[in-house]
Scaffold this motif. Structure first.
Motif, short mmCIF file in Angstrom:
data_model
loop_
_atom_site.label_atom_id
_atom_site.label_comp_id
_atom_site.label_asym_id
_atom_site.label_seq_id
_atom_site.Cartn_x
_atom_site.Cartn_y
_atom_site.Cartn_z
N ARG A 102 0.81 -1.22 0.00
CA ARG A 102 0.00 0.00 0.00
C ARG A 102 0.84 1.27 0.00
NH1 ARG A 102 -5.01 2.10 1.12
NH2 ARG A 102 -5.90 0.00 1.27
N GLU A 103 1.72 1.41 0.96
CA GLU A 103 2.43 2.68 1.15
C GLU A 103 3.29 3.03 -0.06
OE1 GLU A 103 5.45 4.88 4.34
OE2 GLU A 103 4.56 2.92 4.80
N ARG A 104 4.10 2.08 -0.50
CA ARG A 104 5.02 2.35 -1.60
C ARG A 104 4.27 2.54 -2.92
NH1 ARG A 104 9.55 -2.10 -1.73
NH2 ARG A 104 10.23 -0.76 -3.45
N TYR A 105 3.29 1.70 -3.18
CA TYR A 105 2.60 1.74 -4.46
C TYR A 105 1.70 2.97 -4.56
CZ TYR A 105 0.92 -0.35 -8.80
OH TYR A 105 0.64 -0.60 -10.12
N GLU A 106 1.03 3.30 -3.47
CA GLU A 106 0.10 4.44 -3.49
C GLU A 106 0.84 5.74 -3.74
OE1 GLU A 106 -4.04 5.33 -1.32
OE2 GLU A 106 -2.38 4.88 0.02
N GLU A 107 2.00 5.90 -3.11
CA GLU A 107 2.78 7.12 -3.30
C GLU A 107 3.24 7.24 -4.76
OE1 GLU A 107 6.15 9.53 -4.01
OE2 GLU A 107 6.32 7.34 -3.95
N ALA A 108 3.73 6.14 -5.31
CA ALA A 108 4.21 6.16 -6.69
C ALA A 108 3.07 6.36 -7.67
CB ALA A 108 4.96 4.87 -7.01
N ASN A 109 1.94 5.70 -7.42
CA ASN A 109 0.79 5.83 -8.31
C ASN A 109 0.31 7.27 -8.37
OD1 ASN A 109 -1.03 4.46 -10.07
ND2 ASN A 109 -2.62 4.50 -8.49
N ALA A 110 0.23 7.92 -7.20
CA ALA A 110 -0.21 9.32 -7.15
C ALA A 110 0.80 10.24 -7.83
CB ALA A 110 -0.41 9.74 -5.70
N LYS A 153 -0.74 14.61 -15.45
CA LYS A 153 -1.57 15.81 -15.53
C LYS A 153 -0.73 17.05 -15.81
CE LYS A 153 -3.74 15.06 -11.60
NZ LYS A 153 -4.70 15.26 -10.48
N ASN A 154 0.51 17.06 -15.30
CA ASN A 154 1.38 18.22 -15.48
C ASN A 154 2.14 18.19 -16.80
OD1 ASN A 154 0.65 19.24 -12.97
ND2 ASN A 154 2.33 18.17 -11.91
N GLY A 155 2.03 17.08 -17.54
CA GLY A 155 2.73 16.97 -18.82
C GLY A 155 4.19 16.64 -18.68
N THR A 156 4.58 16.05 -17.54
CA THR A 156 6.00 15.72 -17.30
C THR A 156 6.23 14.22 -17.14
OG1 THR A 156 5.71 16.05 -14.91
CG2 THR A 156 6.41 17.96 -16.22
N LEU A 157 5.28 13.41 -17.52
CA LEU A 157 5.38 11.97 -17.29
C LEU A 157 6.48 11.35 -18.14
CD1 LEU A 157 4.17 9.42 -15.93
CD2 LEU A 157 2.70 9.19 -17.95
N ASP A 158 7.37 10.59 -17.49
CA ASP A 158 8.33 9.73 -18.18
C ASP A 158 7.61 8.41 -18.44
OD1 ASP A 158 10.29 7.75 -18.73
OD2 ASP A 158 11.83 8.94 -17.74
N ILE A 159 7.16 8.20 -19.66
CA ILE A 159 6.28 7.07 -19.95
C ILE A 159 7.00 5.74 -19.76
CG2 ILE A 159 6.78 7.14 -22.43
CD1 ILE A 159 3.43 6.18 -20.69
N SER A 184 -7.20 15.76 -22.58
CA SER A 184 -5.86 16.03 -22.06
C SER A 184 -4.97 16.79 -23.03
CB SER A 184 -5.17 14.70 -21.71
OG SER A 184 -3.83 14.91 -21.31
N HIS A 185 -4.21 17.74 -22.49
CA HIS A 185 -3.22 18.46 -23.30
C HIS A 185 -2.12 17.53 -23.79
CE1 HIS A 185 -1.33 18.42 -19.29
NE2 HIS A 185 -0.19 18.50 -19.92
N ASN A 186 -1.96 16.35 -23.16
CA ASN A 186 -0.99 15.38 -23.66
C ASN A 186 -1.34 14.88 -25.05
OD1 ASN A 186 1.01 14.86 -21.42
ND2 ASN A 186 -0.89 14.51 -20.29
N ASP A 187 -2.59 15.07 -25.46
CA ASP A 187 -3.04 14.59 -26.77
C ASP A 187 -3.01 15.67 -27.84
OD1 ASP A 187 -3.46 11.93 -26.16
OD2 ASP A 187 -5.51 12.25 -25.46
N LEU A 188 -2.39 16.80 -27.56
CA LEU A 188 -2.33 17.86 -28.57
C LEU A 188 -1.65 17.41 -29.88
CD1 LEU A 188 -1.68 21.01 -26.39
CD2 LEU A 188 -3.62 20.62 -27.92
N PRO A 189 -0.62 16.55 -29.85
CA PRO A 189 -0.04 16.13 -31.13
C PRO A 189 -1.06 15.48 -32.06
CG PRO A 189 1.46 15.60 -29.35
CD PRO A 189 0.19 16.06 -28.71
N TYR A 239 0.58 9.94 -11.59
CA TYR A 239 -0.66 10.57 -12.08
C TYR A 239 -0.51 12.08 -12.13
CZ TYR A 239 -5.71 11.23 -12.72
OH TYR A 239 -6.94 11.58 -13.20
N GLU A 240 0.13 12.67 -11.13
CA GLU A 240 0.38 14.11 -11.14
C GLU A 240 1.31 14.49 -12.28
OE1 GLU A 240 -0.99 16.67 -9.36
OE2 GLU A 240 -2.37 15.04 -8.81
N ASP A 241 2.33 13.67 -12.52
CA ASP A 241 3.23 13.92 -13.65
C ASP A 241 2.47 13.91 -14.96
OD1 ASP A 241 5.36 14.07 -11.91
OD2 ASP A 241 6.16 12.09 -12.38
#
Length: 239
Positions: free
Chosen positions: A33-41, A48-54, A180-185, A44-46
């Protein structure tokens, strides 16, 4: 022939299936729970912010597939769909898809969320064609790796062009719906881009470009957009 292309998360469904799958795994005690929840959140923020390393995200997201036998995964997925996804299906999305079908368009879902999670969701909407990030499957198990290009940002354009090489469709007369702005291309590539319940960045961009901005959260296909869809068959092209 024209396509009606749909993003999935927060467009056709009222939530993010990738994030919710992670939360489901946490709730069922399948992951720590603790490790996965922190990483998952954080991922998800990355996003939304357009900074996700896919690539980094996929290494995280596909790990539970490799760590568990497929019969357990399929059983959990069925439960996930019933508990987390079915309540998020949008009647207005169903109506919009049907309007496109009646107009002769081919519906297709294109999503960064991996195919293991999204395939049954596409079936719920009766959509045959799904382009999604593909988890690698070998010798009866998932490996935790992905195959080909991740279906994210410019990767969606790449994957769609691969699909178009085997199908007779015209993007100039096709639609793409996304939140999502990630889909602008990809939004910038089609003849008829539509922002659906968009994030702030996409909403501002859509308003600047005079793209339609609609909601599918109110239970019915927007009447004004339905008229625009009908009119587009004759005169309208949004650029």
């Amino acid at each position: 022939m024209s396509l009606a292309i749909f993003d999935l998360d927060n467009t056709l469904i009222g939530g993010d299936s990738d994030y919710l799958w992670g939360q489901f795994l946490i709730e069922k005690g399948i992951v720590d729970r603790e490790r996965y929840e922190e990483a998952n959140a954080r991922f998800y923020e990355d996003y939304k912010n357009g900074t996700l390393d896919i690539v980094q995200f996929l290494e995280f997201a596909l790990r539970p597939l490799a760590a568990n036998p497929v019969d357990a995964l399929w059983r959990w997925r069925t439960q996930f769909i019933e508990e987390k996804i079915r309540p998020l299906l949008l009647p207005a999305a169903v109506a919009l898809i049907e309007k496109h079908r009646r107009a002769g368009d081919t519906p297709i879902i294109i999503t960064a969320t991996n195919r293991f999670v999204t395939e049954p969701i596409a079936r719920l909407y009766g959509i045959e064609h799904l382009l999604a990030t593909t988890p690698e499957f070998e010798n009866g198990r998932y490996t935790g790796r992905f195959v080909g290009t991740p279906c994210f940002r410019e990767g969606k354009v790449h994957r769609l062009h691969e699909w178009l090489a085997e199908h007779d469709h015209d993007l100039a007369d096709s639609w793409f719906y996304s939140d999502s702005h990630n889909d602008l291309p990809l939004l910038s590539l089609v003849g008829f881009p539509v922002a659906v319940d968009p994030d702030e960045t996409l909403k501002a961009y859509a308003e600047q470009k005079k793209w339609p901005v609609i909601t599918l959260r109110n239970g019915k296909c927007p009447e004004e957009h339905a008229r625009r869809l009908a009119k587009s068959r004759h005169t309208l092209r949004i650029k």
